[in-house]
Design a protein around this motif. Structure first.
Motif, PDB file in Angstrom:
ATOM      1  N   ASP A   1       0.795   3.932  -2.987  1.00  0.00           N
ATOM      2  CA  ASP A   1       0.464   5.317  -2.689  1.00  0.00           C
ATOM      3  C   ASP A   1       1.477   6.272  -3.333  1.00  0.00           C
ATOM      4  O   ASP A   1       1.108   7.304  -3.898  1.00  0.00           O
ATOM      5  CB  ASP A   1       0.442   5.515  -1.169  1.00  0.00           C
ATOM      6  CG  ASP A   1       0.093   6.945  -0.790  1.00  0.00           C
ATOM      7  OD1 ASP A   1      -0.875   7.482  -1.366  1.00  0.00           O
ATOM      8  OD2 ASP A   1       0.793   7.522   0.059  1.00  0.00           O
TER       9      ASP A   1
ATOM     10  N   ASP B   1     -10.420   2.673  -2.994  1.00  0.00           N
ATOM     11  CA  ASP B   1     -11.034   3.874  -2.402  1.00  0.00           C
ATOM     12  C   ASP B   1      -9.975   4.924  -2.060  1.00  0.00           C
ATOM     13  O   ASP B   1     -10.174   6.122  -2.266  1.00  0.00           O
ATOM     14  CB  ASP B   1     -11.806   3.507  -1.122  1.00  0.00           C
ATOM     15  CG  ASP B   1     -13.082   2.728  -1.443  1.00  0.00           C
ATOM     16  OD1 ASP B   1     -13.420   2.618  -2.641  1.00  0.00           O
ATOM     17  OD2 ASP B   1     -13.715   2.217  -0.500  1.00  0.00           O
ATOM     18  N   TRP B   2      -8.857   4.445  -1.528  1.00  0.00           N
ATOM     19  CA  TRP B   2      -7.750   5.333  -1.150  1.00  0.00           C
ATOM     20  C   TRP B   2      -7.266   6.123  -2.378  1.00  0.00           C
ATOM     21  O   TRP B   2      -7.075   7.336  -2.324  1.00  0.00           O
ATOM     22  CB  TRP B   2      -6.608   4.490  -0.571  1.00  0.00           C
ATOM     23  CG  TRP B   2      -5.373   5.265  -0.227  1.00  0.00           C
ATOM     24  CD1 TRP B   2      -4.317   5.547  -1.062  1.00  0.00           C
ATOM     25  CD2 TRP B   2      -5.037   5.866   1.039  1.00  0.00           C
ATOM     26  NE1 TRP B   2      -3.366   6.280  -0.409  1.00  0.00           N
ATOM     27  CE2 TRP B   2      -3.774   6.482   0.886  1.00  0.00           C
ATOM     28  CE3 TRP B   2      -5.681   5.935   2.274  1.00  0.00           C
ATOM     29  CZ2 TRP B   2      -3.141   7.157   1.928  1.00  0.00           C
ATOM     30  CZ3 TRP B   2      -5.038   6.609   3.316  1.00  0.00           C
ATOM     31  CH2 TRP B   2      -3.793   7.210   3.135  1.00  0.00           C
TER      32      TRP B   2
ATOM     33  N   LEU C   1      -2.274   1.895   6.384  1.00  0.00           N
ATOM     34  CA  LEU C   1      -2.763   3.267   6.204  1.00  0.00           C
ATOM     35  C   LEU C   1      -4.235   3.399   6.560  1.00  0.00           C
ATOM     36  O   LEU C   1      -4.734   4.493   6.773  1.00  0.00           O
ATOM     37  CB  LEU C   1      -2.567   3.692   4.736  1.00  0.00           C
ATOM     38  CG  LEU C   1      -1.126   3.782   4.218  1.00  0.00           C
ATOM     39  CD1 LEU C   1      -1.122   4.105   2.725  1.00  0.00           C
ATOM     40  CD2 LEU C   1      -0.372   4.876   4.984  1.00  0.00           C
ATOM     41  N   PHE C   2      -4.937   2.289   6.615  1.00  0.00           N
ATOM     42  CA  PHE C   2      -6.392   2.338   6.763  1.00  0.00           C
ATOM     43  C   PHE C   2      -6.846   2.343   8.225  1.00  0.00           C
ATOM     44  O   PHE C   2      -6.188   1.759   9.088  1.00  0.00           O
ATOM     45  CB  PHE C   2      -7.029   1.146   6.051  1.00  0.00           C
ATOM     46  CG  PHE C   2      -6.588   0.999   4.624  1.00  0.00           C
ATOM     47  CD1 PHE C   2      -6.600   2.088   3.764  1.00  0.00           C
ATOM     48  CD2 PHE C   2      -6.146  -0.215   4.138  1.00  0.00           C
ATOM     49  CE1 PHE C   2      -6.187   1.972   2.453  1.00  0.00           C
ATOM     50  CE2 PHE C   2      -5.728  -0.347   2.825  1.00  0.00           C
ATOM     51  CZ  PHE C   2      -5.740   0.743   1.974  1.00  0.00           C
TER      52      PHE C   2
ATOM     53  N   ASP D   1     -12.269   0.079   8.908  1.00  0.00           N
ATOM     54  CA  ASP D   1     -12.229  -0.666   7.641  1.00  0.00           C
ATOM     55  C   ASP D   1     -12.021  -2.169   7.830  1.00  0.00           C
ATOM     56  O   ASP D   1     -11.986  -2.915   6.846  1.00  0.00           O
ATOM     57  CB  ASP D   1     -11.113  -0.120   6.747  1.00  0.00           C
ATOM     58  CG  ASP D   1     -11.522   1.151   6.029  1.00  0.00           C
ATOM     59  OD1 ASP D   1     -12.734   1.354   5.847  1.00  0.00           O
ATOM     60  OD2 ASP D   1     -10.629   1.933   5.652  1.00  0.00           O
TER      61      ASP D   1
ATOM     62  N   ASP E   1      -9.779   8.738  -3.758  1.00  0.00           N
ATOM     63  CA  ASP E   1      -9.805   9.969  -2.963  1.00  0.00           C
ATOM     64  C   ASP E   1      -8.689  10.933  -3.355  1.00  0.00           C
ATOM     65  O   ASP E   1      -8.745  12.120  -3.040  1.00  0.00           O
ATOM     66  CB  ASP E   1      -9.627   9.632  -1.472  1.00  0.00           C
ATOM     67  CG  ASP E   1     -10.965   9.383  -0.818  1.00  0.00           C
ATOM     68  OD1 ASP E   1     -11.995   9.679  -1.461  1.00  0.00           O
ATOM     69  OD2 ASP E   1     -10.979   8.888   0.328  1.00  0.00           O
ATOM     70  N   ARG E   2      -7.634  10.395  -3.964  1.00  0.00           N
ATOM     71  CA  ARG E   2      -6.468  11.207  -4.281  1.00  0.00           C
ATOM     72  C   ARG E   2      -6.315  11.524  -5.761  1.00  0.00           C
ATOM     73  O   ARG E   2      -5.774  12.548  -6.122  1.00  0.00           O
ATOM     74  CB  ARG E   2      -5.201  10.509  -3.751  1.00  0.00           C
ATOM     75  CG  ARG E   2      -5.079  10.730  -2.266  1.00  0.00           C
ATOM     76  CD  ARG E   2      -4.438   9.579  -1.514  1.00  0.00           C
ATOM     77  NE  ARG E   2      -4.579   9.831  -0.079  1.00  0.00           N
ATOM     78  CZ  ARG E   2      -5.632   9.441   0.650  1.00  0.00           C
ATOM     79  NH1 ARG E   2      -6.620   8.757   0.078  1.00  0.00           N
ATOM     80  NH2 ARG E   2      -5.702   9.736   1.927  1.00  0.00           N
TER      81      ARG E   2
ATOM     82  N   LEU F   1     -10.189  -1.391  -0.357  1.00  0.00           N
ATOM     83  CA  LEU F   1      -9.726  -0.249   0.447  1.00  0.00           C
ATOM     84  C   LEU F   1      -8.689   0.549  -0.336  1.00  0.00           C
ATOM     85  O   LEU F   1      -8.696   1.787  -0.325  1.00  0.00           O
ATOM     86  CB  LEU F   1      -9.114  -0.744   1.769  1.00  0.00           C
ATOM     87  CG  LEU F   1     -10.078  -1.468   2.712  1.00  0.00           C
ATOM     88  CD1 LEU F   1      -9.328  -1.998   3.932  1.00  0.00           C
ATOM     89  CD2 LEU F   1     -11.193  -0.527   3.143  1.00  0.00           C
ATOM     90  N   ALA F   2      -7.813  -0.180  -1.046  1.00  0.00           N
ATOM     91  CA  ALA F   2      -6.773   0.487  -1.842  1.00  0.00           C
ATOM     92  C   ALA F   2      -7.413   1.312  -2.954  1.00  0.00           C
ATOM     93  O   ALA F   2      -7.004   2.445  -3.234  1.00  0.00           O
ATOM     94  CB  ALA F   2      -5.821  -0.552  -2.429  1.00  0.00           C
TER      95      ALA F   2
ATOM     96  N   MET G   1       0.836  -1.204   0.000  1.00  0.00           N
ATOM     97  CA  MET G   1       0.000   0.000   0.000  1.00  0.00           C
ATOM     98  C   MET G   1       0.873   1.258   0.000  1.00  0.00           C
ATOM     99  O   MET G   1       0.567   2.245  -0.671  1.00  0.00           O
ATOM    100  CB  MET G   1      -0.918  -0.036   1.230  1.00  0.00           C
ATOM    101  CG  MET G   1      -2.075   0.922   1.153  1.00  0.00           C
ATOM    102  SD  MET G   1      -3.076   0.732  -0.334  1.00  0.00           S
ATOM    103  CE  MET G   1      -3.361   2.456  -0.721  1.00  0.00           C
TER     104      MET G   1
END
Ligand SMILES: [Zn+2]
Length: 270
Positions: A18, A62-63, A46-47, A51, A66-67, A59-60, A14
């Protein structure tokens, strides 16, 4: 525009993702990981705690959304070793420009190596050493040494068995059994940062002159003489490696499959 194929979005994966996915050249990311987020992951991930129970690939996704809302993300909660997915995985590898391996087990690394080699695509691998005393970042290019060559050159023997003697990573030549001890978030993030840099350099076509970079974060008696020291290895293709001989016409596909099966057998399929 670049498509990235990544296996593993655990604490290290992750962090690599990122950093890499923020590069505007990356247009598409394909993520593979069968794991769900669990209580023991929270310490290094990171979560948030809320979650827990969701698939890590979701989750990745969604992360990243968001960016970077312009990034196309395909999240697949698959096991890379699932024979039912064989064809789809081959197609995904062929559709990628570069691969990132952040898998935490040896069979998955060999499997990813095989997929990327068959697809003629470059890829990188990051590994945090047991206890977070340092890490390894490897870069693989078509025609170069495979993961088997590199593991054999470094004489690595990753084991879950306790009471193994301390390995000497900085002097390849002797057997180096490893005991898995959890690493700190800081040690994981430091290796992930290097892994991301090496991966992005590959997109630039950089030739840093090494296959493997080993870094020590700590001084450990009998293992690392010095903390914060890089070691770089240009690993040759092994003449005895059946995987690498797939670049030539002499070796039959069945023979390679047998060799891979034997390698996986030795590692103990999970
Ligand atoms: Zn090889």
């Amino acid at each position: 525009m670049v498509t990235v194929f990544q296996v593993g979005v655990g604490s290290g994966g992750m962090a690599v993702l990122d950093a890499v996915a923020r590069d505007p050249r990356i247009a598409r990311v394909i993520l593979l990981d069968p794991d769900t987020y669990q209580t023991h992951n929270v310490e290094r991930h990171l979560f948030p705690r809320s979650d827990i129970g969701r698939a890590k690939v979701h989750l990745a996704k969604d992360w990243l959304a968001d960016r970077r809302d312009d990034l196309e993300v395909t999240a697949l909660p698959w096991d890379i070793d699932d024979p039912v997915r064989e064809l789809e995985l081959q197609q995904l590898a062929c559709g990628a420009d570069i691969g990132i391996c952040a898998a935490d087990n040896e069979p998955a690394k060999y499997r990813f190596d095989s997929l990327m080699r068959d697809a003629d695509r470059p890829w990188t691998l990051g590994e945090v050493l047991s206890g977070g005393i340092g890490g390894l970042v490897h870069r693989f290019v078509p025609g170069g040494p495979c993961y088997g060559c590199v593991a054999s050159y470094l004489k690595r023997d990753v084991t879950e068995a306790p009471a193994a003697p301390a390995p000497d990573y900085s002097a390849p030549g002797g057997p180096a059994p490893e005991l898995r001890v959890p690493a700190s978030r800081a040690a994981i993030a430091a290796v992930a940062g290097l892994h991301a840099l090496v991966t992005l350099d590959m997109l630039d076509g950089a030739e840093p002159g090494f296959t493997t970079m080993l870094v020590s974060w700590k001084r450990v008696e009998g293992v690392f003489a010095e903390a914060y020291r890089p070691h770089k290895f240009a690993v040759p293709r092994s003449a005895a490696c059946l995987h690498c001989q797939s670049f030539g016409p002499a070796v039959a596909r069945e023979e390679l499959d047998v060799a891979l099966d034997q390698a996986l057998e030795r590692l103990g399929r999970e």
